[in-house]
Design an enzyme around this catalytic site. Structure first.
Site, short mmCIF file in Angstrom:
data_model
loop_
_atom_site.label_atom_id
_atom_site.label_comp_id
_atom_site.label_asym_id
_atom_site.label_seq_id
_atom_site.Cartn_x
_atom_site.Cartn_y
_atom_site.Cartn_z
N GLY A 25 61.79 66.17 56.52
CA GLY A 25 60.57 66.06 55.73
C GLY A 25 59.87 64.73 55.91
CG HIS A 28 55.80 60.95 61.18
ND1 HIS A 28 56.02 61.32 62.49
CD2 HIS A 28 56.97 60.44 60.72
CE1 HIS A 28 57.27 61.02 62.82
NE2 HIS A 28 57.88 60.49 61.76
CG HIS A 31 58.33 64.98 61.61
ND1 HIS A 31 57.95 63.94 60.80
CD2 HIS A 31 59.67 64.89 61.73
CE1 HIS A 31 59.01 63.26 60.43
NE2 HIS A 31 60.08 63.81 60.98
CD GLN A 55 71.16 63.42 59.53
OE1 GLN A 55 71.47 64.60 59.67
NE2 GLN A 55 70.09 62.91 60.13
CG ASP A 146 65.67 60.62 66.31
OD1 ASP A 146 66.15 59.72 65.64
OD2 ASP A 146 64.54 61.10 66.08
CB SER A 182 60.38 58.91 57.70
OG SER A 182 60.11 60.17 58.25
#
Ligand code: AMP
Length: 275
Positions: A25, A28, A31, A55, A146, A182
């Site tokens: 969630g 931005h 995503h 995590q 990532d 985020s």
């Protein structure tokens, strides 16, 4: 967009999901770019929003993780996403089996970011394994921001013999090159400007590589570069693009993690690729 908060309802709908995009969630443009990549493919798109507590290596980081569900739903609606899954922890645990921790590919999960975030990648593999059992997608799309996560999920697919394609999407950056995250919302205005040095360091490493500087010298240069900034380097290294192991004879990626104003920032750049 059909929104599911109950996994029972999701499963009983017997959907045939083509493309799955997991998120936590606070969406931005980074995503949303994954949805654009999905839309270029065929079929429907299922996005999940779930903040996976396991995590997070820092409890404060989990507690402070921004939640912006109303805006997230509006953004996903505007991108014509087909399904949104917002499951609870209890539901996930009820409808899926855990990843067998004995199968953890430690060489990968405890290296690079995993060295500093104990248990992080194992928890990521576990939650994606659980989502795979529930959603049963044909494909998953993950962001290259990532990068280590992508390699872990490819490994998960191999270990568990999933018939799921892992698709990666390029890093989305602001005008100055800072990777959207985020976590950037925790930085001050000045911090955002300082953080642009991360991208500069990656460009520098690529320039040095293109000018035939040996990898160990490039790494030294980047450490020197960071010494002159307020950014606290956790690590900078150059690895094989496919395996993330050491080696300088094939495709290469520069990877970085650093701290600024107590915020952990990561980024990477492919510095040599034959494809
Ligand atoms: P998160 O919500 O942080 O778990 O991220 C969900 C997905 O969005 C992951 O596959 C991330 O790699 C991807 N993502 C996050 N930020 C970016 C970005 N700046 N560019 C591309 N993908 C991103």
């Amino acid at each position: 967009m059909k929104i599911f908060k109950s996994i029972e309802e999701f499963i009983s709908s017997e959907l045939k999901v083509n493309i799955f995009i997991p998120t936590m969630g606070n969406l931005h443009e980074g995503h949303l770019s994954l949805i654009d990549v999905a839309k270029k493919d065929y079929g429907n798109v299922c996005v999940s929003i779930y903040i996976n507590e396991n995590q997070f290596t820092d409890k404060k980081d989990f507690d402070n993780y921004p939640i912006t569900l109303k805006q997230d739903i509006e953004k996903l609606e505007s991108k014509h996403v087909d399904y949104l899954l917002i499951p609870s922890k209890q539901d996930i645990n009820k409808y899926s089996k855990a990843f067998d921790f004995k199968l953890e590919p430690k060489k990968l999960t405890t290296d690079l970011c995993g060295k500093y975030r104990s248990g992080h990648f194992l928890a990521v593999m576990d939650i994606i394994h659980r989502f795979f059992q529930i959603i049963k997608p044909e494909k998953i799309i993950l962001g290259e921001k990532d990068f280590q996560q992508i390699i872990c999920i490819k490994e998960l697919v191999k270990i568990c013999d999933y018939n799921i394609s892992v698709i990666s999407a390029p890093v989305v950056r602001n005008k100055e090159g800072l990777a959207l995250s985020s976590r950037n919302s925790h930085l001050s205005k000045d911090g955002i400007i300082v953080a642009n040095s991360i991208f500069k360091s990656l460009i520098l490493s690529k320039d040095l590589y293109d000018n035939n500087v040996p990898l160990d010298r490039i790494i030294e240069n980047i450490y020197d570069f960071f010494d002159k900034t307020p950014l606290k380097l956790e690590y900078f290294t150059i690895r094989n693009l496919k395996s993330l192991q050491h080696g300088n004879d094939s495709d290469l990626i520069a990877i970085i993690a650093c701290y600024l104003e107590g915020v952990r920032l990561i980024d990477n750049m492919i510095i040599k690729s034959r494809s």
